[in-house]
Enzyme design. Structure first.
Site, PDB file in Angstrom:
ATOM      1  N   SER A 237      66.933  30.990  21.527  1.00  0.00           N
ATOM      2  CA  SER A 237      66.718  29.554  21.463  1.00  0.00           C
ATOM      3  C   SER A 237      67.271  28.917  22.713  1.00  0.00           C
ATOM      4  CB  SER A 237      67.389  28.954  20.231  1.00  0.00           C
ATOM      5  OG  SER A 237      68.780  28.922  20.453  1.00  0.00           O
ATOM      6  N   LYS A 238      66.891  27.668  22.863  1.00  0.00           N
ATOM      7  CA  LYS A 238      67.305  26.954  24.064  1.00  0.00           C
ATOM      8  C   LYS A 238      68.824  26.898  24.168  1.00  0.00           C
ATOM      9  CE  LYS A 238      63.195  24.134  24.365  1.00  0.00           C
ATOM     10  NZ  LYS A 238      62.505  22.946  23.877  1.00  0.00           N
TER      11      LYS A 238
END
Ligand code: GLU
Ligand code: ZN
Length: 276
Positions: A237-238
């Site tokens: 994920s970011k």
């Protein structure tokens, strides 16, 4: 003709999971002599950063993908507003002034996307002056449309049951739509016939299918692909620290080769494709 889209939100750089999602969408469109669209999902005014859209385009080019860009969500607010009014007038949305802390204090059960809202504000007198969101009265909406179904290319035919996700927010406190409303309306407006995205959004499809039934929108097919996991078995994920596509691109990595490897099911060290 197959029309697919990649719909990133410009609130952080793209990572390998996004590259994989973009490649799946691109390739599924190409197989069907179709069109692959890029849509920038920038309705979140507080978190969106305009310069990231250019970064995303450079990333897609680096991966060797060709796309057609459709208007960004920030230019389509009037259509979200009209649909929300329609649902509100039909009594299918209700105002909610709860804060996150207030909802947590109710110890609601955990659904696929976090806490399931227990419906506290339904039928409650409005607390004028507090910021409000509009929530979907999912039970009432389901009673209106009856049984509805959707089709996933991988998982098959599914009966839509959005109750699992609870009364999700349709109009946010700070923006004229939620992801659910905006993405559903845009997919219809852009003629998307096959919605490809990660399995983490499987539950959301039930909500989207219900919105389509209520608003008389065309029903696409879906393809929920597996998610890329890091060495700890956590979804990329970011916020987790795997190098972004922009980092890799600037470091001189070969994007075409990376895309080709991922198509063959081979991923950079420590990364695996998980499907549930
Ligand atoms: N903007 C959403 C995201 O980045 C898109 C999800 C979807 O493809 O529907 O997660
Ligand atoms: Zn509430």
């Amino acid at each position: 003709m197959t029309v697919t889209r990649f719909a990133p939100s410009p609130n952080g750089s793209l990572h390998l999971g996004h590259a994989y999602a973009a490649i799946v969408a691109h390739d599924r469109a190409r197989e069907g002599q179709g069109r692959f669209q890029l849509r920038i999902e920038d309705i979140d005014g507080t978190r969106s950063r305009a310069e990231l859209a250019d970064e995303f385009r450079a990333d897609l080019e680096w991966l060797g993908l060709e796309w057609e860009e459709v208007p960004a969500q920030s230019t389509r607010l009037a259509s979200y507003d009209a649909a929300a009014r329609n649902l509100l007038e039909r009594g299918l949305l209700y105002p909610c002034t709860c804060t996150r802390a207030e909802i947590e204090a109710l110890e609601p059960h955990l659904g696929p996307d976090g806490l399931v809202y227990p419906g506290t504000c339904k039928g409650r007198e409005l607390d004028i002056g507090k910021p409000l969101a509009l929530r979907f009265d999912v039970g009432k909406a389901m009673a209106e449309v009856g049984d509805i179904w959707w089709e996933d290319e991988l998982a098959g035919r599914m009966r839509a049951d959005p109750r699992e996700a609870g009364d999700v927010v349709i109009v946010r406190k700070d923006s004229p739509a939620s992801y659910h409303l905006a993405a559903t309306l845009d997919d219809a407006a852009d003629g998307v016939t096959l919605v490809t995205r990660g399995q983490d959004l499987f539950y959301a499809t039930n909500v989207h299918r219900l919105l389509q039934a209520l608003l008389g929108l065309p029903v696409p097919r879906w393809h929920h692909h597996g998610l890329l996991m890091d060495a700890d078995g956590k979804k990329l994920s970011k916020s987790r620290h795997s190098p972004s596509l922009a980092d890799r691109r600037r470091a001189g990595e070969d994007g075409l080769a990376l895309a080709e490897e991922m198509r063959q099911g081979r991923f950079p060290a420590g990364i695996t494709l998980a499907s549930t």
